[in-house]
Design a protein around this motif. Structure first.
Motif, PDB file in Angstrom:
ATOM      1  N   GLN A 135     -19.092  11.985  -5.877  1.00  0.00           N
ATOM      2  CA  GLN A 135     -17.767  11.955  -6.487  1.00  0.00           C
ATOM      3  C   GLN A 135     -16.838  10.991  -5.761  1.00  0.00           C
ATOM      4  O   GLN A 135     -16.064  10.261  -6.390  1.00  0.00           O
ATOM      5  CB  GLN A 135     -17.168  13.363  -6.498  1.00  0.00           C
ATOM      6  N   ARG A 136     -16.899  10.984  -4.427  1.00  0.00           N
ATOM      7  CA  ARG A 136     -16.075  10.045  -3.671  1.00  0.00           C
ATOM      8  C   ARG A 136     -16.449   8.608  -3.988  1.00  0.00           C
ATOM      9  O   ARG A 136     -15.575   7.740  -4.132  1.00  0.00           O
ATOM     10  CB  ARG A 136     -16.213  10.300  -2.164  1.00  0.00           C
ATOM     11  N   LEU A 137     -17.750   8.339  -4.083  1.00  0.00           N
ATOM     12  CA  LEU A 137     -18.196   6.989  -4.433  1.00  0.00           C
ATOM     13  C   LEU A 137     -17.727   6.609  -5.831  1.00  0.00           C
ATOM     14  O   LEU A 137     -17.368   5.452  -6.087  1.00  0.00           O
ATOM     15  CB  LEU A 137     -19.713   6.889  -4.327  1.00  0.00           C
ATOM     16  N   GLY A 138     -17.741   7.591  -6.739  1.00  0.00           N
ATOM     17  CA  GLY A 138     -17.272   7.318  -8.089  1.00  0.00           C
ATOM     18  C   GLY A 138     -15.795   6.967  -8.118  1.00  0.00           C
ATOM     19  O   GLY A 138     -15.379   6.015  -8.803  1.00  0.00           O
ATOM     20  N   VAL A 139     -14.982   7.722  -7.374  1.00  0.00           N
ATOM     21  CA  VAL A 139     -13.549   7.437  -7.308  1.00  0.00           C
ATOM     22  C   VAL A 139     -13.308   6.068  -6.679  1.00  0.00           C
ATOM     23  O   VAL A 139     -12.491   5.273  -7.173  1.00  0.00           O
ATOM     24  CB  VAL A 139     -12.826   8.538  -6.510  1.00  0.00           C
ATOM     25  N   THR A 140     -14.033   5.768  -5.607  1.00  0.00           N
ATOM     26  CA  THR A 140     -13.887   4.470  -4.953  1.00  0.00           C
ATOM     27  C   THR A 140     -14.306   3.340  -5.877  1.00  0.00           C
ATOM     28  O   THR A 140     -13.654   2.291  -5.935  1.00  0.00           O
ATOM     29  CB  THR A 140     -14.717   4.429  -3.665  1.00  0.00           C
ATOM     30  N   LEU A 161     -14.210   3.320  -9.172  1.00  0.00           N
ATOM     31  CA  LEU A 161     -13.173   3.130 -10.191  1.00  0.00           C
ATOM     32  C   LEU A 161     -11.975   2.377  -9.617  1.00  0.00           C
ATOM     33  O   LEU A 161     -11.362   1.544 -10.298  1.00  0.00           O
ATOM     34  CB  LEU A 161     -12.735   4.490 -10.746  1.00  0.00           C
ATOM     35  N   ALA A 162     -11.631   2.676  -8.360  1.00  0.00           N
ATOM     36  CA  ALA A 162     -10.514   1.968  -7.727  1.00  0.00           C
ATOM     37  C   ALA A 162     -10.836   0.482  -7.568  1.00  0.00           C
ATOM     38  O   ALA A 162      -9.968  -0.376  -7.778  1.00  0.00           O
ATOM     39  CB  ALA A 162     -10.204   2.594  -6.374  1.00  0.00           C
ATOM     40  N   VAL A 163     -12.070   0.170  -7.208  1.00  0.00           N
ATOM     41  CA  VAL A 163     -12.471  -1.231  -7.057  1.00  0.00           C
ATOM     42  C   VAL A 163     -12.432  -1.948  -8.409  1.00  0.00           C
ATOM     43  O   VAL A 163     -11.967  -3.093  -8.509  1.00  0.00           O
ATOM     44  CB  VAL A 163     -13.874  -1.324  -6.424  1.00  0.00           C
ATOM     45  N   VAL A 164     -12.896  -1.270  -9.457  1.00  0.00           N
ATOM     46  CA  VAL A 164     -12.847  -1.858 -10.801  1.00  0.00           C
ATOM     47  C   VAL A 164     -11.403  -2.128 -11.208  1.00  0.00           C
ATOM     48  O   VAL A 164     -11.072  -3.193 -11.754  1.00  0.00           O
ATOM     49  CB  VAL A 164     -13.534  -0.933 -11.821  1.00  0.00           C
ATOM     50  N   ALA A 165     -10.523  -1.158 -10.946  1.00  0.00           N
ATOM     51  CA  ALA A 165      -9.109  -1.349 -11.269  1.00  0.00           C
ATOM     52  C   ALA A 165      -8.529  -2.515 -10.482  1.00  0.00           C
ATOM     53  O   ALA A 165      -7.731  -3.311 -11.014  1.00  0.00           O
ATOM     54  CB  ALA A 165      -8.336  -0.068 -10.976  1.00  0.00           C
ATOM     55  N   LEU A 166      -8.927  -2.637  -9.216  1.00  0.00           N
ATOM     56  CA  LEU A 166      -8.419  -3.726  -8.380  1.00  0.00           C
ATOM     57  C   LEU A 166      -8.879  -5.078  -8.906  1.00  0.00           C
ATOM     58  O   LEU A 166      -8.079  -6.021  -9.013  1.00  0.00           O
ATOM     59  CB  LEU A 166      -8.888  -3.521  -6.937  1.00  0.00           C
ATOM     60  N   SER A 189      -6.447   4.107  -0.381  1.00  0.00           N
ATOM     61  CA  SER A 189      -5.068   3.619  -0.450  1.00  0.00           C
ATOM     62  C   SER A 189      -5.016   2.099  -0.356  1.00  0.00           C
ATOM     63  O   SER A 189      -4.189   1.454  -1.019  1.00  0.00           O
ATOM     64  CB  SER A 189      -4.228   4.242   0.664  1.00  0.00           C
ATOM     65  N   ALA A 190      -5.883   1.506   0.475  1.00  0.00           N
ATOM     66  CA  ALA A 190      -5.901   0.051   0.611  1.00  0.00           C
ATOM     67  C   ALA A 190      -6.274  -0.629  -0.697  1.00  0.00           C
ATOM     68  O   ALA A 190      -5.891  -1.786  -0.935  1.00  0.00           O
ATOM     69  CB  ALA A 190      -6.879  -0.355   1.708  1.00  0.00           C
ATOM     70  N   ALA A 191      -7.030   0.067  -1.560  1.00  0.00           N
ATOM     71  CA  ALA A 191      -7.374  -0.484  -2.874  1.00  0.00           C
ATOM     72  C   ALA A 191      -6.299  -0.179  -3.909  1.00  0.00           C
ATOM     73  O   ALA A 191      -5.967  -1.021  -4.748  1.00  0.00           O
ATOM     74  CB  ALA A 191      -8.721   0.073  -3.341  1.00  0.00           C
ATOM     75  N   LEU A 192      -5.720   1.020  -3.857  1.00  0.00           N
ATOM     76  CA  LEU A 192      -4.744   1.428  -4.872  1.00  0.00           C
ATOM     77  C   LEU A 192      -3.376   0.776  -4.669  1.00  0.00           C
ATOM     78  O   LEU A 192      -2.646   0.562  -5.635  1.00  0.00           O
ATOM     79  CB  LEU A 192      -4.592   2.951  -4.869  1.00  0.00           C
ATOM     80  N   GLY A 193      -3.016   0.457  -3.425  1.00  0.00           N
ATOM     81  CA  GLY A 193      -1.733  -0.193  -3.176  1.00  0.00           C
ATOM     82  C   GLY A 193      -1.598  -1.516  -3.927  1.00  0.00           C
ATOM     83  O   GLY A 193      -0.608  -1.720  -4.652  1.00  0.00           O
ATOM     84  N   PRO A 194      -2.575  -2.423  -3.817  1.00  0.00           N
ATOM     85  CA  PRO A 194      -2.494  -3.661  -4.595  1.00  0.00           C
ATOM     86  C   PRO A 194      -2.555  -3.428  -6.101  1.00  0.00           C
ATOM     87  O   PRO A 194      -1.945  -4.184  -6.857  1.00  0.00           O
ATOM     88  CB  PRO A 194      -3.724  -4.452  -4.112  1.00  0.00           C
ATOM     89  N   VAL A 195      -3.277  -2.393  -6.538  1.00  0.00           N
ATOM     90  CA  VAL A 195      -3.318  -2.097  -7.979  1.00  0.00           C
ATOM     91  C   VAL A 195      -1.917  -1.789  -8.491  1.00  0.00           C
ATOM     92  O   VAL A 195      -1.488  -2.302  -9.536  1.00  0.00           O
ATOM     93  CB  VAL A 195      -4.271  -0.922  -8.265  1.00  0.00           C
ATOM     94  N   LEU A 196      -1.180  -0.956  -7.759  1.00  0.00           N
ATOM     95  CA  LEU A 196       0.175  -0.609  -8.179  1.00  0.00           C
ATOM     96  C   LEU A 196       1.108  -1.803  -8.108  1.00  0.00           C
ATOM     97  O   LEU A 196       1.859  -2.085  -9.059  1.00  0.00           O
ATOM     98  CB  LEU A 196       0.710   0.534  -7.310  1.00  0.00           C
ATOM     99  N   LEU A 197       1.073  -2.542  -7.009  1.00  0.00           N
ATOM    100  CA  LEU A 197       2.001  -3.656  -6.835  1.00  0.00           C
ATOM    101  C   LEU A 197       1.701  -4.799  -7.800  1.00  0.00           C
ATOM    102  O   LEU A 197       2.609  -5.330  -8.457  1.00  0.00           O
ATOM    103  CB  LEU A 197       1.958  -4.154  -5.386  1.00  0.00           C
TER     104      LEU A 197
END
Length: 331
Positions: free
Chosen positions: A5-10, A12-17, A282-290
């Motif tokens: 599950q953690r790998l899946g969340v990570t 998805l974050a990479v795909v979003a980034l 967070s290091a991946a999601l921060g740039p996604v938001l900004l």
């Protein structure tokens, strides 16, 4: 949460980034198809596309990546060090210190706007140093309450001084108002490249501090029993957070809510408070938001732009409220 599950969340974050990075290069006041972007990168397309992609959008995207990651990781460190869920880079007056330094450089000293990056860096770091000095000046040493109060005092003073300077100099206000709202516009490689070594050092430091912060989350007595020194851990985490946030302010101006909201989103997605996991996400999601806010700002009011800092506030505030309500309902 299981490893899968953690790998899946990570993932998805990479795909979003990756998605927002591609969109940041392709979307703007002049939208370009991906094929034309690739052609511009290879130099086989017309000069205008090459100029838009390589000279304008790529440096802007890199600045968003760096600033977003720095703000998010800084927020994780500050929240972990202070055990305060509302801690953020603004807690130490970093954003207001950077803004004040830019206003001084432009309004009082008459320096060109190109020095804003370094003025913001020095001002943000100096403000954080003053807040830390105030917080550690008492007999009891550094504590979360003293840190919050010190940061609030420094921020209030710097904000008042900034507004006073802008009121006295309308020309300077026009020059820096766009930057003070928080924006990635106008960034170039010359502004980003010199700061990258500092970012690498600070991110490495945050990774090393993840374990001690996990121990600190158990309480000071338990942390001491595990061989940690709470005051030292808080001080080191604060210094690294200052460095990261100062770089972000230097690149993008005072961006709101990224350092505050992203760590909460990462913990909610991971359902874990382990700092190493939260730091990575967070290091991946921060740039996604900004970058996402920056992209929306480019197209929402064509041919002008809405600053990314305005949109991160609009996006981050309701998101944080929702997280707080959910936390209250489950507690």
């Amino acid at each position: 949460m299981s490893l899968v599950q953690r790998l899946g969340v990570t993932g998805l974050a990479v795909v979003a980034l990756v998605t927002v990075v591609v969109a940041s290069v392709a979307v703007g006041s002049v939208s370009l198809p991906v094929s034309e972007v690739l052609g511009a990168l290879s130099g086989t397309r017309e000069l205008e596309s090459h100029l838009i992609v390589t000279d304008l959008r790529i440096p802007r995207t890199v600045a968003g990546l760096v600033a977003g990651a720095c703000l998010a990781v800084s927020g994780v460190l500050l929240q972990g060090a202070t055990r305060n869920p509302l801690a953020s880079p603004a807690l130490l007056g970093i954003t207001h210190g950077g803004g004040f330094a830019v206003v001084v450089a432009v309004a009082l000293l008459g320096l060109p706007p190109s020095v804003a990056v370094w003025a913001a860096f020095l001002g943000g770091a100096a403000a954080a140093g003053v807040a830390l000095a105030l917080a550690t000046s008492g007999r009891d040493g550094l504590s979360p309450i003293r840190l919050v109060l010190s940061g609030a005092i420094v921020s209030a003073v710097l904000l008042a001084w900034t507004n006073a300077l802008l009121a006295l100099n309308e020309h300077a206000a026009d020059d820096v108002r766009h930057w003070l709202a928080g924006s990635l516009a106008g960034r170039d490689a010359a502004a980003v490249a010199p700061l990258l070594p500092l970012v690498v050092i600070a991110l490495a430091g945050s990774w090393l501090l993840a374990g001690p912060l996990d121990a600190l989350a158990l309480g000071d007595e338990q942390a001491v029993g595990l061989g940690q020194h709470p005051t030292r851990v808080r001080l080191l985490a604060g210094l690294v957070a200052v460095l990261l946030a100062a770089v972000a302010v230097a690149l993008a101006g005072p961006i709101a809510f990224v350092g505050l909201a992203v760590p909460h989103v990462a913990r909610a997605l991971l359902r874990s408070g382990r700092h190493r996991q939260v730091l990575l996400l967070s290091a991946a999601l921060g740039p996604v938001l900004l970058l996402g806010a920056d992209i929306i700002g480019r197209v929402a009011a064509r041919p002008t732009e809405v600053q990314a800092g305005v949109l991160t506030a609009l996006i981050g505030a309701p998101l944080l409220v929702r997280l707080a309500v959910r936390h209250k309902a489950t507690s």
